[in-house]
Design a protein around this motif. Structure first.
Motif, PDB file in Angstrom:
ATOM      1  N   LEU A 114       0.795  -1.228   0.000  1.00  0.00           N
ATOM      2  CA  LEU A 114       0.000   0.000   0.000  1.00  0.00           C
ATOM      3  C   LEU A 114       0.828   1.279   0.000  1.00  0.00           C
ATOM      4  N   LYS A 115       2.091   1.172  -0.392  1.00  0.00           N
ATOM      5  CA  LYS A 115       2.942   2.348  -0.570  1.00  0.00           C
ATOM      6  C   LYS A 115       3.500   2.293  -1.976  1.00  0.00           C
ATOM      7  N   LEU A 116       3.176   3.288  -2.767  1.00  0.00           N
ATOM      8  CA  LEU A 116       3.655   3.334  -4.150  1.00  0.00           C
ATOM      9  C   LEU A 116       4.777   4.357  -4.218  1.00  0.00           C
ATOM     10  N   GLU A 117       5.999   3.834  -4.221  1.00  0.00           N
ATOM     11  CA  GLU A 117       7.182   4.690  -4.238  1.00  0.00           C
ATOM     12  C   GLU A 117       7.462   5.162  -5.661  1.00  0.00           C
ATOM     13  N   ASP A 118       8.200   6.273  -5.753  1.00  0.00           N
ATOM     14  CA  ASP A 118       8.537   6.821  -7.067  1.00  0.00           C
ATOM     15  C   ASP A 118       9.299   5.803  -7.919  1.00  0.00           C
ATOM     16  N   ALA A 160      -5.293   7.090  -3.913  1.00  0.00           N
ATOM     17  CA  ALA A 160      -4.051   7.248  -3.148  1.00  0.00           C
ATOM     18  C   ALA A 160      -4.039   8.618  -2.477  1.00  0.00           C
ATOM     19  N   LYS A 161      -3.233   8.705  -1.420  1.00  0.00           N
ATOM     20  CA  LYS A 161      -2.996   9.976  -0.738  1.00  0.00           C
ATOM     21  C   LYS A 161      -1.498  10.198  -0.713  1.00  0.00           C
ATOM     22  N   LEU A 162      -1.104  11.442  -0.868  1.00  0.00           N
ATOM     23  CA  LEU A 162       0.320  11.773  -0.914  1.00  0.00           C
ATOM     24  C   LEU A 162       0.875  11.941   0.498  1.00  0.00           C
ATOM     25  N   ASP A 163       1.975  11.254   0.778  1.00  0.00           N
ATOM     26  CA  ASP A 163       2.692  11.374   2.043  1.00  0.00           C
ATOM     27  C   ASP A 163       4.149  11.662   1.698  1.00  0.00           C
ATOM     28  N   THR A 165       6.854  12.131  -0.727  1.00  0.00           N
ATOM     29  CA  THR A 165       6.968  11.708  -2.126  1.00  0.00           C
ATOM     30  C   THR A 165       6.352  10.328  -2.347  1.00  0.00           C
ATOM     31  N   THR A 166       5.817   9.750  -1.274  1.00  0.00           N
ATOM     32  CA  THR A 166       5.230   8.408  -1.351  1.00  0.00           C
ATOM     33  C   THR A 166       3.714   8.513  -1.494  1.00  0.00           C
ATOM     34  N   LEU A 167       3.171   7.674  -2.356  1.00  0.00           N
ATOM     35  CA  LEU A 167       1.720   7.571  -2.468  1.00  0.00           C
ATOM     36  C   LEU A 167       1.242   6.445  -1.568  1.00  0.00           C
ATOM     37  N   LEU A 168       0.342   6.767  -0.658  1.00  0.00           N
ATOM     38  CA  LEU A 168      -0.286   5.753   0.178  1.00  0.00           C
ATOM     39  C   LEU A 168      -1.537   5.286  -0.551  1.00  0.00           C
TER      40      LEU A 168
END
Length: 197
Positions: A114-118, A160-163, A165-168
């Motif tokens: 559940l974390k979409l990294e760059d 997704a929500k931005l945290d 540079t990571t998208l949650l």
């Protein structure tokens, strides 16, 4: 449909414009009238004719890609699912974005990270570049801009929500009538991607 296009760098999520166009269609306005609203009357207050034409082409394509069953659900569901229907229209008309949702977004839900990294977003584009001759020619700047566009699409669609540079990544709550309409249209792949099944 052959080849992947980087055209997404030119198109925002355009939910308000999509919703208004859906309402015009519901009210039986012909496409010529809709085009006049957007281009001649500048309904959405865009600064140039070319931008208005681009908006009309993109949003009309999204709306026209929807089946009557999905269009009917649009006016009976909540705002979150209306945003998902706009996203579905985007998937229908943009092969690259569809592949991103079906591969990368779905994997995040299924694996539970559940974390979409760059770097994961960039890895998706690099993989596409190994599969497609047209995509192989994209410059690094184009890939960066595509990544930015896709991140914006996910956040504006409520996926997704931005945290930093990571998208949650968040799992949307598909309205049962929308899920039924997708299954009836042989889009079990969309249901699987959006629910992580």
């Amino acid at each position: 449909m052959s080849g992947y296009s980087a055209a997404a760098v030119k198109f925002p999520f355009w939910f308000y414009e999509f919703k208004q166009t859906m309402e015009w269609q519901r009210d039986s306005e012909q496409w010529a009238q809709v085009k006049r609203h957007i281009i001649d009357e500048n309904w959405f207050k865009l600064s140039s004719i070319s931008r208005r034409q681009s908006l009309y082409s993109e949003v009309a394509g999204r709306v026209q890609s929807l089946t009557p069953a999905i269009s009917n659900v649009f006016f009976k569901t909540d705002l979150d699912n209306q945003r998902l229907i706009n996203l579905i229209g985007m998937m229908n008309t943009n092969r690259l974005f569809k592949a991103f949702i079906l591969r990368t977004y779905r994997d995040e839900l299924m694996l539970g990270d559940l974390k979409l990294e760059d770097y994961e977003i960039q890895a998706f584009f690099r993989q596409i570049q190994t599969e497609d001759d047209a995509a192989a020619k994209w410059q690094d700047e184009t890939v960066q801009r595509l990544g930015s566009s896709f991140r914006n699409y996910l956040t504006q669609a409520g996926l997704a929500k931005l945290d930093g540079t990571t998208l949650l990544v968040t799992r949307p709550l598909l309205d049962p009538p929308l899920e039924d309409a997708l299954v009836a249209d042989n889009h079990q792949d969309y249901v699987a991607a959006l629910t992580g099944r």
